[in-house]
Motif scaffolding. Structure first.
Motif, PDB file in Angstrom:
ATOM      1  N   THR A 116     -22.611 -36.477  28.037  1.00  0.00           N
ATOM      2  CA  THR A 116     -22.642 -36.047  26.637  1.00  0.00           C
ATOM      3  C   THR A 116     -22.161 -34.607  26.539  1.00  0.00           C
ATOM      4  O   THR A 116     -22.160 -33.858  27.528  1.00  0.00           O
ATOM      5  N   VAL A 117     -21.765 -34.208  25.350  1.00  0.00           N
ATOM      6  CA  VAL A 117     -21.374 -32.816  25.107  1.00  0.00           C
ATOM      7  C   VAL A 117     -22.535 -31.883  25.418  1.00  0.00           C
ATOM      8  O   VAL A 117     -22.368 -30.844  26.075  1.00  0.00           O
ATOM      9  N   ALA A 118     -23.726 -32.256  24.965  1.00  0.00           N
ATOM     10  CA  ALA A 118     -24.908 -31.412  25.185  1.00  0.00           C
ATOM     11  C   ALA A 118     -25.188 -31.226  26.670  1.00  0.00           C
ATOM     12  O   ALA A 118     -25.524 -30.117  27.117  1.00  0.00           O
ATOM     13  N   GLN A 119     -25.034 -32.309  27.453  1.00  0.00           N
ATOM     14  CA  GLN A 119     -25.288 -32.203  28.886  1.00  0.00           C
ATOM     15  C   GLN A 119     -24.285 -31.290  29.565  1.00  0.00           C
ATOM     16  O   GLN A 119     -24.639 -30.482  30.424  1.00  0.00           O
ATOM     17  N   GLU A 120     -23.028 -31.387  29.170  1.00  0.00           N
ATOM     18  CA  GLU A 120     -22.018 -30.521  29.790  1.00  0.00           C
ATOM     19  C   GLU A 120     -22.255 -29.052  29.446  1.00  0.00           C
ATOM     20  O   GLU A 120     -22.059 -28.178  30.289  1.00  0.00           O
ATOM     21  N   ILE A 121     -22.681 -28.784  28.247  1.00  0.00           N
ATOM     22  CA  ILE A 121     -22.990 -27.401  27.871  1.00  0.00           C
ATOM     23  C   ILE A 121     -24.130 -26.861  28.737  1.00  0.00           C
ATOM     24  O   ILE A 121     -24.087 -25.710  29.195  1.00  0.00           O
ATOM     25  N   GLY A 135     -23.466 -20.436  35.110  1.00  0.00           N
ATOM     26  CA  GLY A 135     -23.385 -19.005  34.871  1.00  0.00           C
ATOM     27  C   GLY A 135     -22.650 -18.595  33.612  1.00  0.00           C
ATOM     28  O   GLY A 135     -22.646 -17.423  33.240  1.00  0.00           O
ATOM     29  N   PHE A 136     -22.012 -19.557  32.942  1.00  0.00           N
ATOM     30  CA  PHE A 136     -21.243 -19.233  31.742  1.00  0.00           C
ATOM     31  C   PHE A 136     -22.152 -18.799  30.596  1.00  0.00           C
ATOM     32  O   PHE A 136     -23.272 -19.279  30.451  1.00  0.00           O
ATOM     33  N   LYS A 137     -21.643 -17.904  29.773  1.00  0.00           N
ATOM     34  CA  LYS A 137     -22.331 -17.529  28.541  1.00  0.00           C
ATOM     35  C   LYS A 137     -21.511 -18.078  27.361  1.00  0.00           C
ATOM     36  O   LYS A 137     -20.334 -18.387  27.491  1.00  0.00           O
ATOM     37  N   HIS A 138     -22.138 -18.209  26.254  1.00  0.00           N
ATOM     38  CA  HIS A 138     -21.467 -18.673  25.025  1.00  0.00           C
ATOM     39  C   HIS A 138     -20.763 -20.015  25.222  1.00  0.00           C
ATOM     40  O   HIS A 138     -19.695 -20.244  24.663  1.00  0.00           O
ATOM     41  N   ALA A 139     -21.332 -20.890  26.028  1.00  0.00           N
ATOM     42  CA  ALA A 139     -20.782 -22.241  26.154  1.00  0.00           C
ATOM     43  C   ALA A 139     -21.021 -22.980  24.844  1.00  0.00           C
ATOM     44  O   ALA A 139     -22.145 -23.020  24.333  1.00  0.00           O
ATOM     45  N   GLN A 140     -19.969 -23.549  24.282  1.00  0.00           N
ATOM     46  CA  GLN A 140     -20.092 -24.155  22.965  1.00  0.00           C
ATOM     47  C   GLN A 140     -19.078 -25.274  22.776  1.00  0.00           C
ATOM     48  O   GLN A 140     -18.087 -25.360  23.495  1.00  0.00           O
ATOM     49  N   ASN A 152     -14.796 -35.231  17.702  1.00  0.00           N
ATOM     50  CA  ASN A 152     -14.360 -36.335  16.844  1.00  0.00           C
ATOM     51  C   ASN A 152     -14.474 -37.615  17.658  1.00  0.00           C
ATOM     52  O   ASN A 152     -13.661 -37.879  18.540  1.00  0.00           O
ATOM     53  N   GLY A 153     -15.518 -38.403  17.396  1.00  0.00           N
ATOM     54  CA  GLY A 153     -15.738 -39.625  18.159  1.00  0.00           C
ATOM     55  C   GLY A 153     -16.020 -39.304  19.614  1.00  0.00           C
ATOM     56  O   GLY A 153     -16.973 -38.608  19.936  1.00  0.00           O
ATOM     57  N   LYS A 154     -15.159 -39.782  20.499  1.00  0.00           N
ATOM     58  CA  LYS A 154     -15.332 -39.538  21.930  1.00  0.00           C
ATOM     59  C   LYS A 154     -14.668 -38.248  22.395  1.00  0.00           C
ATOM     60  O   LYS A 154     -14.861 -37.819  23.537  1.00  0.00           O
ATOM     61  N   PHE A 155     -13.876 -37.626  21.533  1.00  0.00           N
ATOM     62  CA  PHE A 155     -13.051 -36.497  21.952  1.00  0.00           C
ATOM     63  C   PHE A 155     -13.659 -35.165  21.510  1.00  0.00           C
ATOM     64  O   PHE A 155     -13.964 -34.966  20.333  1.00  0.00           O
ATOM     65  N   ALA A 156     -13.824 -34.270  22.473  1.00  0.00           N
ATOM     66  CA  ALA A 156     -14.414 -32.964  22.175  1.00  0.00           C
ATOM     67  C   ALA A 156     -13.698 -31.884  22.980  1.00  0.00           C
ATOM     68  O   ALA A 156     -13.078 -32.158  24.017  1.00  0.00           O
ATOM     69  N   VAL A 157     -13.787 -30.666  22.484  1.00  0.00           N
ATOM     70  CA  VAL A 157     -13.257 -29.494  23.193  1.00  0.00           C
ATOM     71  C   VAL A 157     -14.384 -28.497  23.356  1.00  0.00           C
ATOM     72  O   VAL A 157     -14.986 -28.069  22.365  1.00  0.00           O
ATOM     73  N   LEU A 158     -14.672 -28.139  24.609  1.00  0.00           N
ATOM     74  CA  LEU A 158     -15.733 -27.183  24.912  1.00  0.00           C
ATOM     75  C   LEU A 158     -15.118 -25.892  25.440  1.00  0.00           C
ATOM     76  O   LEU A 158     -14.102 -25.926  26.151  1.00  0.00           O
ATOM     77  N   SER A 159     -15.746 -24.800  25.109  1.00  0.00           N
ATOM     78  CA  SER A 159     -15.291 -23.491  25.559  1.00  0.00           C
ATOM     79  C   SER A 159     -16.468 -22.739  26.164  1.00  0.00           C
ATOM     80  O   SER A 159     -17.582 -22.821  25.657  1.00  0.00           O
TER      81      SER A 159
END
Length: 224
Positions: free
Chosen positions: A192-197, A204-209, A214-221
């Motif tokens: 899930t997006v939440a798990q990857e964040i 060690g990353f900060k500001h992971a968001q 959109n459906g199955k497709f997401a972009v995380l930074s």
């Protein structure tokens, strides 16, 4: 069939078909990249693209940072061969046939990119990769992952996949393309997006968001 063989098989058709497989293609590669590129802490001098395939993602980023040096990494030699043709007049692009989940290229990048690749890794391998990316990034560097995710709810995932299949068929994919997609899908190891964040922050990353979903497709930074 393993990941390398699967993607070598479809290399020549990959770019042409990408829009048929991603309902939100224009936003996913276009407007989200525009926002992400304009939101970086600094102009990147060195950029890694992990699981680069035919070089589709860096082709979007090049318009923002044409002076940067790019390293495109992929297991599938035939996919990278197409990337080489795409960028044959651009000397600042380097190519590596390698398993990025085992070892990243030499250097300290300011930006690490990936598109629709990391979801093929087992979860522990994802977590290990995120730690490697964090370690290799320059201070203030950014990791941007365009990927596909599950919702964490079986019923929701069923509905999303049903919509996705209907959309692809309406977009005109052939029966052969559809069957190949079904085979590639067996290689998916989505989280899930939440798990990857959570994993990014643990690395060690900060500001992971999440920049886009959109459906199955997401972009995380995530920023170092």
């Amino acid at each position: 069939m393993d990941i390398q063989s699967s993607f070598n098989l479809i290399a020549k058709e990959y770019d042409e078909n990408r829009k048929k497989f991603i309902p939100c293609f224009e936003e996913y590669y276009g407007s989200v990249t525009d926002f992400a590129a304009k939101s970086l802490n600094k102009r990147p001098a060195l950029i890694f693209d992990l699981g680069s395939g035919t070089g589709l993602l860096p082709s979007f980023w090049l318009s923002y940072f044409p002076e940067a040096h790019y390293v495109l990494v992929d297991l599938a030699e035939e996919m990278l061969a197409i990337a080489k043709k795409r960028f044959e007049k651009i000397p600042s692009i380097q190519y590596e046939i390698a398993d990025y989940s085992q070892k990243l290229p030499e250097g300290m990048p300011d930006l690490v990119l990936s598109a629709l690749s990391i979801h093929h890794l087992e979860h522990e391998r994802k977590r290990s990769l995120f730690r490697m990316i964090f370690t290799t990034l320059s201070e203030g560097g950014t990791f941007v992952n365009y990927d596909q995710f599950c919702s964490g709810n079986e019923e929701s995932d069923r509905k999303i996949e049903s919509y996705w299949i209907e959309w692809m068929k309406n977009a005109g994919i052939s029966e052969k393309e559809y069957e190949r997609w079904r085979e590639r899908k067996k290689l998916d190891r989505e989280c899930t997006v939440a798990q990857e964040i959570v994993w990014l922050k643990e690395a060690g990353f900060k500001h992971a968001q999440c920049l886009y979903l959109n459906g199955k497709f997401a972009v995380l930074s995530a920023e170092k």
